[in-house]
Design a protein around this motif. Structure first.
Motif, mmCIF file in Angstrom:
data_model
loop_
_atom_site.group_PDB
_atom_site.id
_atom_site.type_symbol
_atom_site.label_atom_id
_atom_site.label_comp_id
_atom_site.label_asym_id
_atom_site.label_seq_id
_atom_site.Cartn_x
_atom_site.Cartn_y
_atom_site.Cartn_z
ATOM 1 N N GLU A 197 25.284 4.031 63.817
ATOM 2 C CA GLU A 197 26.179 4.298 64.948
ATOM 3 C C GLU A 197 25.651 5.441 65.810
ATOM 4 O O GLU A 197 25.894 5.482 67.019
ATOM 5 N N ALA A 198 24.894 6.341 65.182
ATOM 6 C CA ALA A 198 24.330 7.471 65.925
ATOM 7 C C ALA A 198 23.045 7.103 66.643
ATOM 8 O O ALA A 198 22.466 7.941 67.350
ATOM 9 N N GLY A 199 22.574 5.866 66.472
ATOM 10 C CA GLY A 199 21.408 5.400 67.204
ATOM 11 C C GLY A 199 20.168 5.122 66.381
ATOM 12 O O GLY A 199 19.147 4.698 66.929
ATOM 13 N N PRO A 201 17.613 3.166 63.786
ATOM 14 C CA PRO A 201 17.398 1.808 63.278
ATOM 15 C C PRO A 201 17.983 1.687 61.868
ATOM 16 O O PRO A 201 17.955 2.651 61.088
ATOM 17 N N ALA A 202 18.511 0.525 61.533
ATOM 18 C CA ALA A 202 19.207 0.350 60.263
ATOM 19 C C ALA A 202 18.339 0.671 59.056
ATOM 20 O O ALA A 202 18.794 1.321 58.103
ATOM 21 N N ASP A 203 17.080 0.231 59.068
ATOM 22 C CA ASP A 203 16.227 0.477 57.904
ATOM 23 C C ASP A 203 15.920 1.963 57.741
ATOM 24 O O ASP A 203 15.887 2.492 56.620
ATOM 25 N N LEU A 204 15.735 2.660 58.854
ATOM 26 C CA LEU A 204 15.480 4.099 58.780
ATOM 27 C C LEU A 204 16.726 4.841 58.317
ATOM 28 O O LEU A 204 16.656 5.745 57.469
ATOM 29 N N ALA A 205 17.880 4.469 58.846
ATOM 30 C CA ALA A 205 19.130 5.111 58.437
ATOM 31 C C ALA A 205 19.365 4.936 56.939
ATOM 32 O O ALA A 205 19.792 5.867 56.245
ATOM 33 N N ALA A 206 19.055 3.737 56.423
ATOM 34 C CA ALA A 206 19.235 3.470 54.995
ATOM 35 C C ALA A 206 18.305 4.338 54.157
ATOM 36 O O ALA A 206 18.707 4.895 53.127
#
Length: 275
Positions: A197-199, A201-206
């Motif tokens: 939500e903060a911008g 990429p999903a894989d990096l956030a994970a």
């Protein structure tokens, strides 16, 4: 080897994930040979290899019976009847029975194993699979200090052991540490979702969320003499980004009351299952 284990005989009933984790811990402690018997209807290749390497007996009560100093019930709760039947040949007046069956009371075990005098009810958690679990335990009044020490040593092979003063507190242990790993895993999910939500990429956030929880847990472990509150304060600069986030998490309707409700719900359900 832990002195409480020296010369002791053990029967392990069930060697799934938790039972096998304890068995591997006993092997690391130096417990070997036919002093250990394992009963499992569907032994995995990993279990068979360990038994072969350490000389453990892998069979059933009819083949390798005889009272043991300790009998560990490491089966699923729904297998109570079959598990206690399998354990019966190993239980004598001097045996201590250690049950890790979630939701099953000492009375449930005693009713099915009348030969058992000393019974310990224990609640481990899933990190026991890597030797980093924590187990809450309660011993029946008939349990001697030596039997309690033996039970502690056997459970400690999978991690930390904490004793409670009465059996109903096991429900609170279940709510905090038994179910607790799921809370932490969900925190990783939520933190990763917030990162997206903060911008990010999903894989990096994970990856960021997972590594953060892993590292923080290890820091807690290595600095066990430092309170979690102190560690939190060390990260929090006045007026900084962490302080801004904590002002939300520590608000009146923030994380503390939410966690309190979650643990209360888990404790209530544990009591319902036990009753």
């Amino acid at each position: 080897m832990n002195r409480a284990l020296e010369g002791k005989t053990v029967a392990l009933i069930g060697a799934g994930n938790m039972g096998l984790a304890m068995l591997e811990g006993w092997a690391a402690e130096g417990l070997a040979g036919d002093r250990v018997v394992v009963v499992d209807p569907n032994p995995s290749e990993r279990l068979q290899a360990l038994c072969a390497a350490k000389g453990y007996l892998l069979g059933d009560g009819a083949a390798v019976g005889g009272a043991r100093d300790a009998v560990i019930l490491a089966i699923k709760p729904q297998m109570l009847e079959a598990g206690t039947s399998a354990a019966a040949p190993f239980v004598g007046p001097q045996s201590v029975v250690v049950s890790i069956l979630a939701g099953k009371r000492i009375a449930d075990i005693a009713a099915r194993l009348p030969a058992a005098k000393a019974i310990v009810r224990a609640m481990p958690n899933t990190p026991a699979a890597i030797g980093r679990g924590v187990t809450g335990a309660f011993a029946s009044p008939e349990t001697s200090e030596a039997q309690r020490a033996l039970s502690h040593a056997l459970l400690a092979a999978a991690g930390q052991v904490e004793w409670v003063e009465n059996e109903p507190l096991i429900d609170a242990v279940t709510a905090v540490s038994g179910s607790g790993p799921a809370y932490v895993f969900y925190l990783v999910e939520c933190l990763a979702a917030a990162g997206v939500e903060a911008g990010l990429p999903a894989d990096l956030a994970a990856r960021l969320a997972r590594a953060t929880i892993e590292g923080s847990g290890e820091l807690l472990h290595r600095q066990a003499d430092v309170a979690a509150e102190t560690l939190r304060q060390r990260v929090t600069s006045p007026g900084g980004t962490t302080a801004a986030a904590l002002s939300v998490l520590m608000a009146e309707e923030g994380l503390a009351p939410l966690m309190s409700r979650a643990v209360a719900a888990a404790k209530k359900r544990a009591g319902e299952l036990s009753g």
